[in-house]
Design a protein around this motif. Structure first.
Motif, mmCIF file in Angstrom:
data_model
loop_
_atom_site.group_PDB
_atom_site.id
_atom_site.type_symbol
_atom_site.label_atom_id
_atom_site.label_comp_id
_atom_site.label_asym_id
_atom_site.label_seq_id
_atom_site.Cartn_x
_atom_site.Cartn_y
_atom_site.Cartn_z
ATOM 1 N N VAL A 100 0.822 -1.208 0.000
ATOM 2 C CA VAL A 100 0.000 0.000 0.000
ATOM 3 C C VAL A 100 0.859 1.262 0.000
ATOM 4 O O VAL A 100 0.339 2.366 0.122
ATOM 5 C CB VAL A 100 -0.958 0.027 1.215
ATOM 6 N N ASN A 101 2.177 1.110 -0.142
ATOM 7 C CA ASN A 101 3.087 2.245 -0.064
ATOM 8 C C ASN A 101 4.361 1.912 -0.831
ATOM 9 O O ASN A 101 4.933 0.833 -0.658
ATOM 10 C CB ASN A 101 3.386 2.521 1.407
ATOM 11 N N TYR A 102 4.805 2.826 -1.677
ATOM 12 C CA TYR A 102 6.038 2.593 -2.426
ATOM 13 C C TYR A 102 6.703 3.911 -2.764
ATOM 14 O O TYR A 102 6.142 4.994 -2.551
ATOM 15 C CB TYR A 102 5.766 1.779 -3.691
ATOM 16 N N ARG A 103 7.914 3.832 -3.285
ATOM 17 C CA ARG A 103 8.688 5.026 -3.645
ATOM 18 C C ARG A 103 8.810 5.094 -5.166
ATOM 19 O O ARG A 103 9.469 4.247 -5.779
ATOM 20 C CB ARG A 103 10.067 4.984 -2.997
ATOM 21 N N PRO A 104 8.184 6.069 -5.797
ATOM 22 C CA PRO A 104 8.293 6.209 -7.252
ATOM 23 C C PRO A 104 9.655 6.787 -7.622
ATOM 24 O O PRO A 104 10.384 7.291 -6.761
ATOM 25 C CB PRO A 104 7.167 7.186 -7.600
ATOM 26 N N PRO A 105 10.026 6.733 -8.896
ATOM 27 C CA PRO A 105 11.298 7.330 -9.304
ATOM 28 C C PRO A 105 11.271 8.846 -9.153
ATOM 29 O O PRO A 105 10.203 9.472 -9.169
ATOM 30 C CB PRO A 105 11.427 6.922 -10.776
ATOM 31 N N LEU A 106 12.439 9.425 -9.010
ATOM 32 C CA LEU A 106 12.548 10.877 -9.003
ATOM 33 C C LEU A 106 12.336 11.402 -10.415
ATOM 34 O O LEU A 106 12.580 10.684 -11.396
ATOM 35 C CB LEU A 106 13.930 11.294 -8.500
ATOM 36 N N PRO A 107 11.884 12.643 -10.563
ATOM 37 C CA PRO A 107 11.697 13.188 -11.918
ATOM 38 C C PRO A 107 12.945 13.073 -12.779
ATOM 39 O O PRO A 107 12.854 12.816 -13.979
ATOM 40 C CB PRO A 107 11.322 14.642 -11.651
ATOM 41 N N TRP A 111 5.741 14.998 -7.963
ATOM 42 C CA TRP A 111 4.839 14.087 -7.255
ATOM 43 C C TRP A 111 5.479 13.791 -5.909
ATOM 44 O O TRP A 111 6.691 14.011 -5.708
ATOM 45 C CB TRP A 111 4.594 12.796 -8.048
ATOM 46 N N PRO A 112 4.704 13.288 -4.940
ATOM 47 C CA PRO A 112 5.263 12.989 -3.621
ATOM 48 C C PRO A 112 6.384 11.958 -3.704
ATOM 49 O O PRO A 112 6.377 11.080 -4.572
ATOM 50 C CB PRO A 112 4.060 12.443 -2.845
ATOM 51 N N SER A 113 7.330 12.043 -2.767
ATOM 52 C CA SER A 113 8.464 11.115 -2.765
ATOM 53 C C SER A 113 8.068 9.708 -2.339
ATOM 54 O O SER A 113 8.793 8.747 -2.598
ATOM 55 C CB SER A 113 9.573 11.642 -1.855
ATOM 56 N N GLU A 114 6.927 9.569 -1.660
ATOM 57 C CA GLU A 114 6.369 8.260 -1.360
ATOM 58 C C GLU A 114 4.906 8.267 -1.779
ATOM 59 O O GLU A 114 4.215 9.280 -1.647
ATOM 60 C CB GLU A 114 6.486 7.908 0.125
ATOM 61 N N THR A 115 4.440 7.137 -2.281
ATOM 62 C CA THR A 115 3.077 7.027 -2.787
ATOM 63 C C THR A 115 2.209 6.228 -1.821
ATOM 64 O O THR A 115 2.575 5.120 -1.421
ATOM 65 C CB THR A 115 3.067 6.346 -4.168
ATOM 66 N N TRP A 116 1.053 6.807 -1.474
ATOM 67 C CA TRP A 116 0.037 6.156 -0.651
ATOM 68 C C TRP A 116 -1.301 6.256 -1.401
ATOM 69 O O TRP A 116 -1.383 6.870 -2.462
ATOM 70 C CB TRP A 116 -0.092 6.835 0.714
ATOM 71 N N LYS A 117 -2.338 5.678 -0.838
ATOM 72 C CA LYS A 117 -3.662 5.685 -1.467
ATOM 73 C C LYS A 117 -4.083 7.101 -1.847
ATOM 74 O O LYS A 117 -3.957 8.039 -1.059
ATOM 75 C CB LYS A 117 -4.696 5.066 -0.523
ATOM 76 N N ASP A 118 -4.553 7.244 -3.087
ATOM 77 C CA ASP A 118 -5.050 8.496 -3.644
ATOM 78 C C ASP A 118 -3.953 9.527 -3.924
ATOM 79 O O ASP A 118 -4.252 10.631 -4.352
ATOM 80 C CB ASP A 118 -6.131 9.124 -2.760
ATOM 81 N N TYR A 119 -2.677 9.176 -3.714
ATOM 82 C CA TYR A 119 -1.590 10.070 -4.098
ATOM 83 C C TYR A 119 -1.375 9.959 -5.608
ATOM 84 O O TYR A 119 -1.609 8.914 -6.213
ATOM 85 C CB TYR A 119 -0.291 9.683 -3.392
ATOM 86 N N THR A 120 -0.899 11.033 -6.201
ATOM 87 C CA THR A 120 -0.568 11.031 -7.620
ATOM 88 C C THR A 120 0.846 10.496 -7.822
ATOM 89 O O THR A 120 1.763 10.860 -7.085
ATOM 90 C CB THR A 120 -0.662 12.457 -8.192
ATOM 91 N N ALA A 121 1.019 9.641 -8.832
ATOM 92 C CA ALA A 121 2.318 9.054 -9.141
ATOM 93 C C ALA A 121 2.366 8.754 -10.637
ATOM 94 O O ALA A 121 1.324 8.654 -11.305
ATOM 95 C CB ALA A 121 2.528 7.777 -8.337
ATOM 96 N N LEU A 145 -3.472 -2.137 -19.645
ATOM 97 C CA LEU A 145 -2.316 -2.517 -18.848
ATOM 98 C C LEU A 145 -1.359 -1.341 -18.703
ATOM 99 O O LEU A 145 -1.170 -0.556 -19.624
ATOM 100 C CB LEU A 145 -1.590 -3.693 -19.500
ATOM 101 N N CYS A 146 -0.743 -1.238 -17.555
ATOM 102 C CA CYS A 146 0.269 -0.216 -17.341
ATOM 103 C C CYS A 146 1.424 -0.831 -16.562
ATOM 104 O O CYS A 146 1.326 -1.943 -16.037
ATOM 105 C CB CYS A 146 -0.302 0.995 -16.593
ATOM 106 N N ALA A 147 2.520 -0.112 -16.518
ATOM 107 C CA ALA A 147 3.670 -0.502 -15.709
ATOM 108 C C ALA A 147 3.926 0.621 -14.720
ATOM 109 O O ALA A 147 3.965 1.797 -15.097
ATOM 110 C CB ALA A 147 4.891 -0.739 -16.595
ATOM 111 N N VAL A 148 4.067 0.277 -13.455
ATOM 112 C CA VAL A 148 4.243 1.267 -12.390
ATOM 113 C C VAL A 148 5.726 1.322 -12.027
ATOM 114 O O VAL A 148 6.255 0.366 -11.459
ATOM 115 C CB VAL A 148 3.410 0.915 -11.154
ATOM 116 N N PRO A 149 6.420 2.416 -12.364
ATOM 117 C CA PRO A 149 7.849 2.488 -12.037
ATOM 118 C C PRO A 149 8.064 2.841 -10.578
ATOM 119 O O PRO A 149 7.326 3.637 -9.990
ATOM 120 C CB PRO A 149 8.345 3.609 -12.964
ATOM 121 N N MET A 150 9.086 2.247 -9.985
ATOM 122 C CA MET A 150 9.403 2.529 -8.585
ATOM 123 C C MET A 150 10.853 2.156 -8.302
ATOM 124 O O MET A 150 11.495 1.442 -9.080
ATOM 125 C CB MET A 150 8.453 1.777 -7.655
#
Length: 231
Positions: free
Chosen positions: A3-10, A29-39, A97-102
């Protein structure tokens, strides 16, 4: 489930998209992603290229849950039932389908007798991609916004991922896509063929570490662009 991850930096978007990017300074975007956060998520563009899009984490954003309906979570879609669940089945049947980078994701570890947050990532600290689904929503202001979910599989026998979650709970793992399969996943249009991608990632290519919870991240500015197509 994650339910929580770190997306790549811009500034890591070049390696995410596989080509030079000049516009990453316009993104945030936020440095950590949680529910309803944009990533950021990656989709297949019309010309076959990778297309980056900002989307909210959770297939059904809280703002779209009807009044009177008890809030529910859709950050993760179980591979075993994603073709049946109302929140995920339409996108799965349409092969959205999508790929979620992290760079890592977080899970609770109970080996000490209490829950401790651990980070999980690649041995070489590289950006990696998780298999996901996306959909679009019509917003009250007339705009179109996107949301996404991550796909999970059973991990009871996975040497690394079975270490997480409560001792008596089923072990689950995100579907990490091998680097050479990311584009094939994005362009797959057959749901049954897409299931062949939903398999465990080699534990020897992953690592884990203690990662105490970070302070709450700032929210994404509403002016962030929604799509970036590179030709």
């Amino acid at each position: 489930m994650c339910v929580n991850y770190r997306p790549p930096l811009p500034e890591q978007l070049d390696m995410v998209l596989g080509t030079l990017v000049d516009l990453y300074r316009d993104w945030d975007w936020p440095s950590e992603t949680w529910k309803d956060y944009t990533a950021p998520i990656v989709r297949a563009g019309a010309g076959g290229e990778r297309m980056l899009q900002l989307a909210s984490y959770g297939m059904v954003p809280r703002r779209h849950i009807p009044a009177g309906v008890k809030p529910f979570d859709t950050m993760n879609a179980r591979a075993e039932s994603l073709g049946e669940k109302r929140s995920f089945a339409p996108a799965w049947r349409r092969a959205q389908l999508c790929a979620v980078p992290m760079t890592c994701f977080y899970e609770p570890n109970y080996e000490s007798g209490r829950a401790e947050r651990f980070g999980i990532g690649m041995q070489d600290d590289s950006v990696f991609f998780v298999a996901g689904l996306w959909r679009e929503w019509s917003e009250a202001d007339g705009t179109i916004a996107a949301s996404f979910t991550q796909i999970t599989i059973n991990a009871d026998d996975h040497p690394l991922m079975r270490r997480f979650h409560k001792p008596d709970d089923e072990k689950r793992a995100l579907v990490v896509l091998p680097p050479n399969e990311v584009d094939s996943w994005l362009h797959c249009r057959d749901p049954e063929l897409a299931r062949s991608f939903l398999r465990p990632y080699p534990a020897e290519e992953m690592k884990t570490w203690a990662a105490p919870k970070a302070p709450a991240a700032k929210k994404t500015p509403p002016s962030a662009p929604q799509n970036l197509e590179l030709f």
